[in-house]
Enzyme design. Structure first.
Site, PDB file in Angstrom:
ATOM      1  N   GLY A 144       0.829  -1.204   0.000  1.00 21.38           N
ATOM      2  CA  GLY A 144       0.000   0.000   0.000  1.00 21.38           C
ATOM      3  C   GLY A 144       0.861   1.250   0.000  1.00 21.38           C
ATOM      4  O   GLY A 144       2.092   1.188   0.090  1.00 21.38           O
ATOM      5  N   GLN A 145       0.212   2.413  -0.077  1.00 20.82           N
ATOM      6  CA  GLN A 145       0.989   3.650  -0.171  1.00 20.82           C
ATOM      7  C   GLN A 145       1.822   3.903   1.086  1.00 20.82           C
ATOM      8  O   GLN A 145       2.994   4.293   0.994  1.00 20.82           O
ATOM      9  CB  GLN A 145       0.103   4.841  -0.512  1.00 20.82           C
ATOM     10  CG  GLN A 145      -0.986   5.181   0.494  1.00 20.82           C
ATOM     11  CD  GLN A 145      -1.672   6.511   0.146  1.00 20.82           C
ATOM     12  OE1 GLN A 145      -1.095   7.405  -0.462  1.00 20.82           O
ATOM     13  NE2 GLN A 145      -2.930   6.641   0.532  1.00 20.82           N
ATOM     14  N   LEU A 146       1.271   3.651   2.260  1.00 23.66           N
ATOM     15  CA  LEU A 146       2.065   3.824   3.478  1.00 23.66           C
ATOM     16  C   LEU A 146       3.136   2.743   3.578  1.00 23.66           C
ATOM     17  O   LEU A 146       4.276   3.024   3.962  1.00 23.66           O
ATOM     18  CB  LEU A 146       1.158   3.800   4.711  1.00 23.66           C
ATOM     19  CG  LEU A 146       1.882   3.896   6.057  1.00 23.66           C
ATOM     20  CD1 LEU A 146       2.760   5.148   6.126  1.00 23.66           C
ATOM     21  CD2 LEU A 146       0.879   3.868   7.204  1.00 23.66           C
ATOM     22  N   ASP A 193      -1.321 -13.521   4.962  1.00 24.88           N
ATOM     23  CA  ASP A 193      -2.756 -13.295   5.119  1.00 24.88           C
ATOM     24  C   ASP A 193      -3.007 -12.940   6.574  1.00 24.88           C
ATOM     25  O   ASP A 193      -3.086 -13.815   7.439  1.00 24.88           O
ATOM     26  CB  ASP A 193      -3.544 -14.542   4.722  1.00 24.88           C
ATOM     27  CG  ASP A 193      -5.046 -14.381   4.918  1.00 24.88           C
ATOM     28  OD1 ASP A 193      -5.494 -13.256   5.229  1.00 24.88           O
ATOM     29  OD2 ASP A 193      -5.773 -15.390   4.782  1.00 24.88           O
ATOM     30  N   ILE A 194      -3.117 -11.639   6.856  1.00 29.77           N
ATOM     31  CA  ILE A 194      -3.261 -11.223   8.248  1.00 29.77           C
ATOM     32  C   ILE A 194      -4.624 -11.582   8.831  1.00 29.77           C
ATOM     33  O   ILE A 194      -4.815 -11.504  10.042  1.00 29.77           O
ATOM     34  CB  ILE A 194      -3.009  -9.709   8.414  1.00 29.77           C
ATOM     35  CG1 ILE A 194      -4.013  -8.886   7.595  1.00 29.77           C
ATOM     36  CG2 ILE A 194      -1.579  -9.347   8.069  1.00 29.77           C
ATOM     37  CD1 ILE A 194      -3.957  -7.396   7.908  1.00 29.77           C
ATOM     38  N   TYR A 248      -8.418  -2.225   5.442  1.00 31.57           N
ATOM     39  CA  TYR A 248      -9.507  -2.114   4.478  1.00 31.57           C
ATOM     40  C   TYR A 248      -9.892  -0.636   4.491  1.00 31.57           C
ATOM     41  O   TYR A 248     -10.408  -0.133   5.499  1.00 31.57           O
ATOM     42  CB  TYR A 248     -10.680  -2.990   4.906  1.00 31.57           C
ATOM     43  CG  TYR A 248     -11.881  -2.949   3.978  1.00 31.57           C
ATOM     44  CD1 TYR A 248     -12.178  -4.028   3.156  1.00 31.57           C
ATOM     45  CD2 TYR A 248     -12.720  -1.836   3.938  1.00 31.57           C
ATOM     46  CE1 TYR A 248     -13.290  -3.999   2.317  1.00 31.57           C
ATOM     47  CE2 TYR A 248     -13.815  -1.790   3.093  1.00 31.57           C
ATOM     48  CZ  TYR A 248     -14.095  -2.882   2.289  1.00 31.57           C
ATOM     49  OH  TYR A 248     -15.193  -2.840   1.447  1.00 31.57           O
ATOM     50  N   ASP A 286      -8.627   9.119  11.543  1.00 28.88           N
ATOM     51  CA  ASP A 286      -9.482  10.182  12.064  1.00 28.88           C
ATOM     52  C   ASP A 286     -10.961   9.793  12.049  1.00 28.88           C
ATOM     53  O   ASP A 286     -11.774  10.419  12.720  1.00 28.88           O
ATOM     54  CB  ASP A 286      -9.287  11.456  11.237  1.00 28.88           C
ATOM     55  CG  ASP A 286      -9.562  11.222   9.751  1.00 28.88           C
ATOM     56  OD1 ASP A 286      -8.936  10.310   9.175  1.00 28.88           O
ATOM     57  OD2 ASP A 286     -10.399  11.936   9.162  1.00 28.88           O
ATOM     58  N   TYR A 298     -16.490   1.761   8.302  1.00 25.20           N
ATOM     59  CA  TYR A 298     -15.034   1.881   8.262  1.00 25.20           C
ATOM     60  C   TYR A 298     -14.502   2.383   9.600  1.00 25.20           C
ATOM     61  O   TYR A 298     -13.590   1.781  10.194  1.00 25.20           O
ATOM     62  CB  TYR A 298     -14.611   2.829   7.138  1.00 25.20           C
ATOM     63  CG  TYR A 298     -13.148   3.211   7.189  1.00 25.20           C
ATOM     64  CD1 TYR A 298     -12.153   2.269   6.941  1.00 25.20           C
ATOM     65  CD2 TYR A 298     -12.762   4.521   7.500  1.00 25.20           C
ATOM     66  CE1 TYR A 298     -10.809   2.622   7.000  1.00 25.20           C
ATOM     67  CE2 TYR A 298     -11.425   4.874   7.554  1.00 25.20           C
ATOM     68  CZ  TYR A 298     -10.452   3.926   7.308  1.00 25.20           C
ATOM     69  OH  TYR A 298      -9.126   4.274   7.375  1.00 25.20           O
ATOM     70  N   TRP A 355      -6.282  11.763   5.954  1.00 22.84           N
ATOM     71  CA  TRP A 355      -6.152  12.294   4.590  1.00 22.84           C
ATOM     72  C   TRP A 355      -4.768  11.981   4.000  1.00 22.84           C
ATOM     73  O   TRP A 355      -4.063  12.865   3.520  1.00 22.84           O
ATOM     74  CB  TRP A 355      -6.389  13.804   4.594  1.00 22.84           C
ATOM     75  CG  TRP A 355      -7.793  14.227   4.889  1.00 22.84           C
ATOM     76  CD1 TRP A 355      -8.736  13.544   5.584  1.00 22.84           C
ATOM     77  CD2 TRP A 355      -8.416  15.476   4.506  1.00 22.84           C
ATOM     78  NE1 TRP A 355      -9.898  14.260   5.657  1.00 22.84           N
ATOM     79  CE2 TRP A 355      -9.732  15.452   5.015  1.00 22.84           C
ATOM     80  CE3 TRP A 355      -7.974  16.583   3.812  1.00 22.84           C
ATOM     81  CZ2 TRP A 355     -10.625  16.505   4.830  1.00 22.84           C
ATOM     82  CZ3 TRP A 355      -8.862  17.648   3.629  1.00 22.84           C
ATOM     83  CH2 TRP A 355     -10.175  17.603   4.130  1.00 22.84           C
TER      84      TRP A 355
END
Length: 294
Positions: free
Chosen positions: A10-12, A36-37, A61, A102, A125, A149
């Site tokens: 992922g991006q992070l 597979d977490i 997710y 957040d 979420y 964000w």
């Protein structure tokens, strides 16, 4: 130090890999194909096999609207999987860093949210991420870091969507009554690296990306940066609209600004600056788009 990064694709996760690349630490980057977490057996076996000193859980997710139709999957990834990780770190005495959001708040505040403020997620979420925080707290050694964000040159995010749409449309309507703090994933990754190297006392912390703005304001800054970088960039007209004119399956917090002063006071980690990172990220995204078109 041996560091396991979940959600490494992922991006992070990719920014974490970049941050740790020249650190001298051993990094185990695990995406879905490696780990597979959501399987307790898989998590236990993987962790026992590699014996990391630190696990940074960057997996999540994150499809806010889809979560309303897929609550079981959202909770499986955002909460149950965290329980598996917490149990695994307890078995080997490792340290868990869990990334949250957040969206655990309802957005009704008029000042930046502090860690002690009451949580009240509005959608699936946010509820699943809050449940994940509760599971992370079961680790004997842990930190929870909330951020908001998030954008970067990797993956899918608001900035990359704006750059793409900016080259396709003459005008865009962007929500102007949701206020938050854009956060560069690279800045967050750097903060998490410091936490991995110098673990503070167990607890929940906020990492802020700097000056707050609306999605409309952020979009304007993105297009301005792209226009400065690329002479032929199509600069669309950006029209501000209220959230009521852009209905979505999931409700968004109207105010998502996080107060990061506790993290600075306890660990010395200052907030990031999305404004300072914006031009560099836009440059990388534009270069990648140009390369893809050749």
């Amino acid at each position: 130090m041996r560091v396991l990064i979940t959600g490494a694709c992922g991006q992070l996760g990719k920014c974490l890999q970049d941050s740790f690349k020249e650190s001298g630490h051993e990094v185990i980057a695990a995406g879905r194909s490696e780990l597979d977490i959501t399987s307790s057996n898989s998590v236990e076996a993987f962790v026992l096999a590699h014996e990391p000193d630190v696990i940074i859980n960057a997996a999540a997710y994150t499809s806010v609207d889809k979560a309303e139709a897929e609550p079981d999957l959202a909770f499986k990834v955002n909460a149950e999987a965290v329980a598996h990780l917490a149990a695994a770190v307890n078995k080997i005495g490792a340290f868990l860093i869990h990334v949250s959001t957040d969206y655990v708040f309802d957005g009704s505040s008029t000042r930046p949210y502090r860690e002690i403020d009451s949580v009240n997620p509005m959608g699936v979420y946010g509820k699943s991420k809050l449940a994940g925080e509760k599971e992370a707290e079961k680790a004997k050694r842990y930190v929870i870091v909330r951020a908001a964000w998030i954008f970067s040159e990797y993956g899918s995010n608001f900035l990359k969507t704006m750059v793409m749409l900016g080259s396709e449309r003459d005008s865009l309507a962007i929500v102007n009554d949701q206020i938050g703090t854009p956060t560069y994933a690279g800045d967050l990754a750097a903060a998490l690296r410091v936490l991995a190297e110098k673990p503070p006392v167990n607890g929940t912390y906020h990492f802020s990306g700097g000056q707050h703005c609306s999605w409309y304001g952020f979009a304007q800054e993105i297009f301005q940066a792209c226009g400065d970088l690329k002479a032929d960039f199509q600069f669309p007209v950006v029209n501000p609209i209220p959230t009521s004119e852009f209905p979505t399956p999931a409700k968004r917090p109207a105010f998502s600004v996080l107060d990061g002063s506790l993290l600075e006071a306890r660990v010395g980690i200052r907030e990031g600056s999305w404004a300072d990172s914006l031009r560099d990220v836009c440059s990388k995204v534009l270069e990648a788009d140009d390369a893809a078109k050749k």
